[in-house]
Design a protein around this motif. Structure first.
Motif, PDB file in Angstrom:
ATOM      1  N   VAL A  27      25.992 -23.628  40.347  1.00 29.76           N
ATOM      2  CA  VAL A  27      26.979 -22.541  40.689  1.00 29.76           C
ATOM      3  C   VAL A  27      28.233 -23.557  40.981  1.00 29.76           C
ATOM      4  N   ASP A  28      27.874 -24.605  41.586  1.00 31.92           N
ATOM      5  CA  ASP A  28      29.108 -25.368  41.840  1.00 31.92           C
ATOM      6  C   ASP A  28      29.773 -26.090  40.602  1.00 31.92           C
ATOM      7  N   LEU A  29      28.935 -26.491  39.483  1.00 25.56           N
ATOM      8  CA  LEU A  29      29.378 -26.965  38.333  1.00 25.56           C
ATOM      9  C   LEU A  29      30.190 -25.877  37.633  1.00 25.56           C
ATOM     10  N   GLY A  30      29.768 -24.606  37.469  1.00 24.84           N
ATOM     11  CA  GLY A  30      30.717 -23.707  37.081  1.00 24.84           C
ATOM     12  C   GLY A  30      31.810 -23.576  37.713  1.00 24.84           C
ATOM     13  N   ARG A  31      31.889 -23.535  39.142  1.00 25.14           N
ATOM     14  CA  ARG A  31      33.148 -23.556  39.832  1.00 25.14           C
ATOM     15  C   ARG A  31      34.222 -24.463  39.161  1.00 25.14           C
ATOM     16  N   ARG A  32      33.746 -25.877  39.359  1.00 24.81           N
ATOM     17  CA  ARG A  32      34.432 -27.073  38.814  1.00 24.81           C
ATOM     18  C   ARG A  32      35.097 -26.764  37.371  1.00 24.81           C
ATOM     19  N   ILE A  33      34.203 -26.352  36.516  1.00 21.58           N
ATOM     20  CA  ILE A  33      34.698 -26.203  35.006  1.00 21.58           C
ATOM     21  C   ILE A  33      35.659 -25.047  35.013  1.00 21.58           C
ATOM     22  N   ALA A  34      35.256 -24.054  35.728  1.00 20.89           N
ATOM     23  CA  ALA A  34      36.564 -22.868  35.815  1.00 20.89           C
ATOM     24  C   ALA A  34      37.726 -23.537  36.481  1.00 20.89           C
ATOM     25  N   GLU A  35      37.679 -24.474  37.284  1.00 21.12           N
ATOM     26  CA  GLU A  35      39.015 -25.077  37.955  1.00 21.12           C
ATOM     27  C   GLU A  35      39.687 -26.187  37.196  1.00 21.12           C
ATOM     28  N   GLY A  36      39.187 -26.355  35.857  1.00 18.16           N
ATOM     29  CA  GLY A  36      39.731 -27.240  34.952  1.00 18.16           C
ATOM     30  C   GLY A  36      39.099 -28.612  34.872  1.00 18.16           C
ATOM     31  N   GLU A  37      38.155 -28.768  35.780  1.00  9.12           N
ATOM     32  CA  GLU A  37      37.456 -30.293  35.494  1.00  9.12           C
ATOM     33  C   GLU A  37      36.862 -30.356  34.252  1.00  9.12           C
ATOM     34  N   ALA A  38      36.720 -31.535  33.529  1.00  7.66           N
ATOM     35  CA  ALA A  38      36.048 -31.892  32.399  1.00  7.66           C
ATOM     36  C   ALA A  38      34.679 -31.907  32.782  1.00  7.66           C
ATOM     37  N   LEU A  39      33.635 -31.696  31.879  1.00  4.57           N
ATOM     38  CA  LEU A  39      32.221 -31.606  32.061  1.00  4.57           C
ATOM     39  C   LEU A  39      31.809 -32.920  32.702  1.00  4.57           C
ATOM     40  N   ALA A  40      32.065 -34.045  31.892  1.00  2.00           N
ATOM     41  CA  ALA A  40      31.668 -35.387  32.299  1.00  2.00           C
ATOM     42  C   ALA A  40      32.139 -35.642  33.732  1.00  2.00           C
ATOM     43  N   ASP A  41      33.214 -35.420  34.268  1.00  2.00           N
ATOM     44  CA  ASP A  41      33.985 -35.524  35.594  1.00  2.00           C
ATOM     45  C   ASP A  41      32.909 -34.530  36.528  1.00  2.00           C
ATOM     46  N   ALA A  42      32.918 -33.153  36.012  1.00  2.00           N
ATOM     47  CA  ALA A  42      32.399 -32.347  37.150  1.00  2.00           C
ATOM     48  C   ALA A  42      30.816 -32.693  37.245  1.00  2.00           C
ATOM     49  N   LEU A  43      30.052 -33.286  36.133  1.00  2.08           N
ATOM     50  CA  LEU A  43      28.572 -33.864  36.527  1.00  2.08           C
ATOM     51  C   LEU A  43      28.373 -34.877  37.428  1.00  2.08           C
ATOM     52  N   VAL A  44      29.573 -35.756  37.364  1.00  7.77           N
ATOM     53  CA  VAL A  44      29.371 -37.063  38.363  1.00  7.77           C
ATOM     54  C   VAL A  44      29.392 -36.350  39.624  1.00  7.77           C
ATOM     55  N   ARG A  45      30.469 -35.324  40.056  1.00 12.66           N
ATOM     56  CA  ARG A  45      30.556 -34.981  41.367  1.00 12.66           C
ATOM     57  C   ARG A  45      29.585 -33.885  41.958  1.00 12.66           C
ATOM     58  N   VAL A  46      29.017 -33.196  41.010  1.00  9.41           N
ATOM     59  CA  VAL A  46      27.891 -32.164  41.393  1.00  9.41           C
ATOM     60  C   VAL A  46      26.736 -33.153  41.982  1.00  9.41           C
ATOM     61  N   ASP A  47      26.236 -32.668  43.067  1.00  9.46           N
ATOM     62  CA  ASP A  47      25.039 -33.243  43.668  1.00  9.46           C
ATOM     63  C   ASP A  47      23.783 -33.125  42.965  1.00  9.46           C
ATOM     64  N   GLY A  48      23.373 -34.025  42.381  1.00 10.08           N
ATOM     65  CA  GLY A  48      21.848 -33.778  41.742  1.00 10.08           C
ATOM     66  C   GLY A  48      21.932 -33.506  40.029  1.00 10.08           C
ATOM     67  N   HIS A  49      20.903 -33.171  39.672  1.00  5.12           N
ATOM     68  CA  HIS A  49      20.441 -33.059  38.059  1.00  5.12           C
ATOM     69  C   HIS A  49      21.017 -31.511  38.016  1.00  5.12           C
ATOM     70  N   VAL A  50      21.952 -31.462  36.752  1.00  4.62           N
ATOM     71  CA  VAL A  50      22.309 -30.127  36.503  1.00  4.62           C
ATOM     72  C   VAL A  50      21.919 -29.826  35.080  1.00  4.62           C
ATOM     73  N   GLU A  51      20.272 -29.413  35.158  1.00  8.65           N
ATOM     74  CA  GLU A  51      19.547 -29.388  33.873  1.00  8.65           C
ATOM     75  C   GLU A  51      20.271 -28.160  32.942  1.00  8.65           C
ATOM     76  N   GLY A  52      20.803 -27.294  33.496  1.00 16.67           N
ATOM     77  CA  GLY A  52      21.411 -26.023  32.762  1.00 16.67           C
ATOM     78  C   GLY A  52      22.190 -26.381  31.664  1.00 16.67           C
ATOM     79  N   VAL A  53      22.933 -27.638  31.739  1.00 16.43           N
ATOM     80  CA  VAL A  53      23.624 -27.995  30.689  1.00 16.43           C
ATOM     81  C   VAL A  53      22.837 -28.086  29.283  1.00 16.43           C
TER      82      VAL A  53
END
Lengths: 317, 541
Positions: A238-264
Motif C-alpha cells: 500500500v505504501d509503495l502504491g501511495r508513493r507512486i501515486a505521489e509521483g515517486e519513480a519506482l526505483a526510488d520508491a522501492l528504496v524507501r519502502v521498508d522490506g521486499h515489495v514482491e508485488g512488482v
C-alpha cells in the motif's frame, strides 16, 4: 521432540521462531546473515545449513520470493523425502513460478505446506490469535503443523488448494499497490473496494487457469486476507502504491519502502502468464503499467473502474 | 512365470485380499453377499456364453449354500476360496517351457500368433504371411530399460490405441532381448483357444471387465502387485482402455500404476535386495490403426460414456487383421515403439543405474518418502499424491515421445481447413455433412500441412514431440504418403485425391487421425498449458 529448522532470518522467521520455541519445539535457525537473527532463548543459530537441517522433521523456508529459488537449491543438498517443508513467501519468480513450484524445481521434497491468509510479521509478535491458511496436498503436513501449533495462538485453516492459496497471496500484493494508489489519488473508499475486487477477480481467473479452485479466492486466503490487509494499511505494498501515486519513480520508491515489495515482480509475471494462457486481466496489467511509468495512475485506474467486474464470468473471460 | 512363484502368489493373494477385507468395518458375510449378487447378475446376463459359465455358476452356488449359517471362521475361509477362484482365473496357465519354445521361434511365431485369430481361414495364406519384424522400429531409452530390468522391477506403461498393442509391445521387448512382461488382457481376447494359449504363455493374465464384484477388483490389483513384488516386470496400459478418440490419453487410470508404489513399500518392509520399481512410459505409434473406424465411431456415439468393452471390432475379424498386416508391409509402414526415460514410483527421474534423481540431478533416497514412525508404510492420501505425480510424468512422456506420422499431419491439415471453411458449423456437423464445399484445393492442403510440419519440426527440436520418418520436410511428400495410406486400408478412405482437389470422404477418420496431435496447443498458438500446474515447474526446465 520435533525439530524445526528455519531458513532465513527475516521478521517472519523471527516471529515464528519465538512462538514455536515457547511451545517446546526444538527450533534451529540458519541465516546467511546471523547478525539479523536476534537472540531468543532456546533457539539455536547456525552459520551453516547442513548442521541446521540435520535431523530436522520440518524445514521452514522463510525467505522472500526473490531468494526462494536460491535458498531451495542450497537446501536441496540436505533435503530428504520425509521432510515437511513450509513456506509463506508471497510472490512468484520468472514464468510465474509459484513458491511450491520453486521448491519442487530445486529439491526432492514433496511434502510441502504453504502458509497463506492474513498473516503479517508484525501481528505475529503481538500474541493475539493468528489465523493461517495451511495449504498442502499431504495430510501428513497438516497433521505435523497441527501438532506443532497446538496450544499456541495460531489457528490453522487447512486447504488442499496449494496453487489457489499461493496465487491469492501473490496477487493480493498487486491489489494492495492499487489500493495505495487509489488512497493517494483520493478516489474514495468505494473505488478502493472495487479495485480490490478487481484484483480478486484477476487472481481467480489466473488461479483457475493454473489449476486452482475458484472458491479458494472467496475464502480466508482470498477475501479473508484482503480485508485486514487494507483495513490496517500497514502493508508495504500500500505504501509503495501511495508513493507512486505521489509521483515517486519506482526505483526510488522501492528504496524507501521498508522490506521486499514482491508485488512488482508478481504483476510483471502475471501479465506475461495471462498472455501465455490467453486470459484477460484488468487490474494487474494496469498496476504494472503504472508502476513502470507507462500509464497515468488516475487515468489507468479509472479505466479499470469503468470496466464491468463481470463476476459471472470470473473464471473465463 | 515359474510354477512355484505362481503358487506362492496365489497363496499370498488369498491371504492378503481376505486380510484387507476383514480389516474393514463390513462383516465378511456382506463381502460374500456382494460377490454373490454381482456374480449372479453377471452370469444371468452372460446366459451361458462365456466358457467358464458352468464352472462359475457351480462355484457360486456352493458359496451360497455354505454361507448359510457359516461361522466367522467359515466365512473367512469362504472368502479365501472366492479370492482363490478369482486368482486362478486371473493367473491362467503360464508354462515356462512353452514360453521358451515360443520366444525362441519368435518372429515366425508372431505371425502365427496373428494367424491364430482364425487358423483355418488363414492357413492357406501362410506362405506369404506378412512379417511384422521389419515393420516394428524400437527406439528411445532401450539401453536404460535393459539396465533397469537388471536393477529392479519394471512397469512398462504404453499408450493404447489397438489390441495389437500388447503384441507389439511384447514383440518389442523380445527384440530388446528382454523376457516377456506380464500384462492383463481382456478376457474376451482369450476366447480363441490358440490365441489364448499364446497370450497366456507370453505373459498375459486375464482381466474380465464384466466382473463388477469389488472383491474381484481387489484380487486383480493385488495379483498385479504380488507379481511385481516377486520381481516380474509388468505392462500396464494406464489409459485403461484403447483411446477412443485417437488422442494421447491424458486421464490415466492409476489404480494399477499405484500398485508399483505399494509393491515398493512391501519390498522395503520385507528388506528385499532389489526393492526398486521403475515406471517406463512407452509410446506406440501407428500410421494406420487397425480398429480406427470402430473406435472413433464409439467415441462419437457415446462421447462421455464409452462402451468400454468392444468385442466385435476389426481385431476379431481375421480378414481385416490379415489385410492390415499385409498393407503395413506393402506400404513399408512402420510401427514405432518409443521407450521413454524411466521414473521411480514417486515420479522422480532415474539414471541408468536405477538411482533416483532430484530435479537438480542429485541422488535421492526414495525410501524416505514412505517412512513413518513405524518404518516404511502405506499412507492412503500420501500415496495417492505420489501416484498422481507419476501419472503426470507418464502423460508428459507420452506427449514428448509420441511419433507423428504422415497420416496425422494429412488428417490435421484437411480437418483444420474444413473447420476453418465452415466457421458456423460445430464440429459434429462438419463431420456429418463435410461442410459446404465438396472438396478442398490440394494446394491449400499442402500449405496447411507445410505450416504444421514446420511447427512440428521445431517442436521436435525442442523435444516436445517426435516426428516420424513418414513426415518429410516437404509437406507435399507427406500429404501424398498420407493419402496413399488412407486409400489403402480403411473401408472408406479418410480422404482421397481427385486431380488437384482433395475429397474429405470420411471425416470421422480424419478426426480420429488428427486427434493424435491434440494436447500440444497447436490450434491456439502458444496454447494453454497441457500439464497440471503442480508440475509446470519441472516441465519448464
Amino acid at each position: 521432540m520435533a525439530k524445526l529448522t528455519l531458513i532465513g532470518g527475516g521478521a517472519m522467521a523471527r516471529a515464528v521462531a519465538r512462538i514455536l520455541v515457547s511451545s517446546g519445539v526444538d527450533v534451529h535457525v540458519y541465516a546467511r546473515d546471523t547478525t539479523r537473527v536476534e537472540e531468543v532463548d532456546g533457539i539455536v543459530v547456525h552459520e551453516e545449513m547442513g548442521p541446521a537441517v540435520e535431523g530436522a522433521n520440518l524445514v521452514f523456508l522463510a525467505v522472500p520470493a526473490d531468494n526462494l529459488l536460491e535458498a531451495a537449491e542450497q537446501y536441496g543438498e540436505f533435503a530428504r523425502g520425509d521432510h515437511v517443508v513450509l513456506t509463506a513467501t508471497r510472490g512468484v519468480t520468472d514464468r510465474f513460478m509459484l513458491p511450491h513450484e520453486m521448491i519442487r524445481a530445486m529439491t526432492c521434497v514433496r511434502k510441502i505446506g504453504y502458509l497463506g491468509g492474513p498473516i503479517h510479521a508484525r501481528e505475529l509478535a503481538t500474541g493475539r490469535q493468528i489465523n493461517l491458511v495451511l495449504a498442502s496436498r499431504f495430510g501428513e503436513v497438516i497433521d505435523a503443523i497441527r501438532g506443532l501449533t497446538k496450544g499456541t495462538p495460531i489457528a490453522l485453516h487447512k486447504s488442499s488448494d496449494v496453487v489457489g492459496v499461493e496465487v491469492a497471496g501473490a496477487i493480493a500484493n498487486v491489489g494492495s499497490i492499487a489500493s495505495g494508489l487509489a488512497a493517494a489519488l483520493d478516489l474514495g473508499d468505494t473505488a478502493r473496494g472495487v479495485l480490490l475486487t478487481h484484483g480478486l477477480v484477476d487472481a481467480t481467473r489466473l488461479g483457475v487457469a493454473l489449476g486452482a479452485t475458484a472458491s479458494t479466492f472467496s475464502g480466508l486466503a482470498g477475501v479473508g486476507e484482503l480485508i485486514p490487509r487494507n483495513v490496517t494499511s500497514m502493508d508495504r505494498h500500500v505504501d509503495l502504491g501511495r508513493r507512486i501515486a505521489e509521483g515517486e519513480a519506482l526505483a526510488d520508491a522501492l528504496v524507501r519502502v521498508d522490506g521486499h515489495v514482491e508485488g512488482v515482480k508478481t504483476a510483471e509475471e502475471a501479465v506475461k502468464a495471462a498472455e501465455r494462457l490467453g486470459l484477460e486481466l484488468l487490474l494487474v496489467p494496469a498496476v504494472h503499467e503504472i508502476l513502470h511509468g507507462r500509464a497515468d495512475p488516475r487515468v489507468a485506474l479509472e479505466a479499470v473502474l469503468h470496466r464491468s467486474l463481470d463476476l459471472d464470468n470470473a473464471v473465463a473471460r | 512365470m515359474r510354477a512355484e512363484d505362481q503358487t506362492k502368489i496365489l497363496d499370498a493373494l488369498e491371504q492378503r485380499v481376505t486380510a484387507t477385507r476383514s480389516g474393514r468395518a463390513a462383516p465378511m458375510s456382506e463381502v460374500l453377499e456382494d460377490s454373490l449378487y454381482f456374480e449372479r447378475r453377471r452370469l444371468k446376463e452372460d446366459r451361458g456364453k462365456s466358457p467358464a459359465f458352468k464352472k462359475d455358476t457351480a462355484f457360486w452356488d456352493r458359496v451360497a449354500n455354505e454361507l448359510r449359517g457359516a461361522s466367522d471362521a467359515q466365512q473367512r475361509r469362504l472368502t479365501e476360496r472366492a479370492v482363490r477362484h478369482y486368482g486362478e482365473e486371473i493367473a491362467g496357465n503360464f508354462d515356462d517351457r512353452v514360453y521358451q519354445v515360443v520366444t525362441r521361434a519368435m518372429p515366425p511365431a508372431l505371425g502365427l500368433l496373428l494367424n491364430a485369430v482364425s487358423p483355418i481361414k488363414l492357413a492357406k495364406r501362410l506362405p506369404d504371411l506378412p512379417s511384422i519384424d521389419d515393420a516394428i522400429v524400437v527406439q528411445g531409452e532401450v539401453e536404460q530399460l535393459r539396465k533397469l530390468h537388471e536393477k529392479g522391477t519394471v512397469v512398462l506403461v504404453p499408450t493404447h490405441v489397438s489390441n495389437l498393442d500388447s503384441i507389439v509391445a511384447g514383440y518389442a521387448l523380445y527384440r530388446m532381448g528382454l523376457p516377456p512382461f506380464l500384462y492383463g488382457a481382456g478376457l474376451n481376447l482369450f476366447t480363441n483357444p490358440l490365441l489364448s494359449f499364446f497370450m497366456h504363455n507370453l505373459g498375459a493374465y486375464t482381466v474380465d471387465r464384466k466382473k463388477q464384484d469389488p472383491l474381484y477388483k481387489d484380487a486383480l490389483k493385488a495379483y498385479a502387485q504380488l507379481t511385481l513384488e516377486h520381481g516380474y516386470d509388468n505392462i500396464f496400459f494406464p489409459g485403461g482402455t484403447r483411446s477412443r478418440s485417437g488422442a494421447i490419453e491424458k486421464r490415466l487410470k492409476l489404480g494399477l500404476a499405484g500398485c508399483g508404489l505399494q509393491a515398493y513399500i512391501e519390498n522395503l518392509k520385507a528388506n528385499k535386495s532389489r526393492p526398486d520399481i521403475f515406471v517406463v512410459p512407452c509410446t506406440l505409434s501407428f500410421e494406420l490403426v487397425l480398429e480406427a473406424e470402430t473406435l472413433i465411431d464409439d467415441f462419437l456415439k457415446e462421447v462421455g460414456k464409452a462402451r468400454y468393452i468392444i468385442d466385435d471390432d476389426e481385431f476379431t475379424k481375421p480378414s481385416r487383421l490379415y489385410e492390415f498386416m499385409t498393407q503395413l508391409v506393402n506400404l513399408d509402414s512402420k510401427i514405432h515403439v518409443t521407450i521413454s526415460r524411466a521414473v521411480d514410483a514417486f515420479g522422480n527421474d532415474v539414471d541408468d543405474e536405477g538411482v533416483s534423481l532430484d530435479p537438480c540431478g542429485r541422488s535421492v533416497d526414495t525410501s524416505r518418502y514412505v517412512l513413518t514412525r513405524d518404518g516404511p508404510a502405506s499412507v492412503a492420501d500420501r500415496d495417492q499424491e505420489y501416484t498422481r505425480e507419476v501419472g503426470e510424468r507418464i502423460v508428459e512422456a507420452f506427449l514428448r515421445d509420441n511419433v507423428v506420422e504422415c497420416t496425422h499431419v494429412t488428417a490435421y491439415a484437411i480437418f483444420s481447413l474444413l473447420r476453418e471453411r465452415n466457421p458456423r458449423m460445430n464440429v459434429l456437423r462438419v463431420i456429418r455433412t463435410g461442410g459446404e464445399d465438396e472438396d478442398l484445393a490440394l494446394a491449400d492442403v499442402y500449405r496447411r500441412a507445410q505450416a504444421l510440419s514446420d511447427k512440428l519440426f521445431t517442436m521436435s527440436e525442442e523435444r516436445r514431440i517426435r516426428v516420424g520418418p513418414s513426415v518429410k520436410r516437404n509437406a507435399e511428400d507427406t500429404v501424398s504418403d498420407g493419402l496413399k495410406h488412407f486409400s489403402i486400408y480403411h473401408t472408406r478412405p479418410a480422404a482421397k485425391r481427385r486431380g488437384d482437389r482433395v475429397v474429405p470422404s470420411d471425416r470421422t477418420l480424419l478426426l480420429y487421425y488428427q486427434n493424435r496431435l491434440e494436447g500440444y496447443g497447436l490450434d491456439a498458438l502458444g496454447g494453454a498449458a497441457s500439464l497440471s500446474p503442480d508440475h509446470r515447474a519441472l516441465a519448464a526446465r
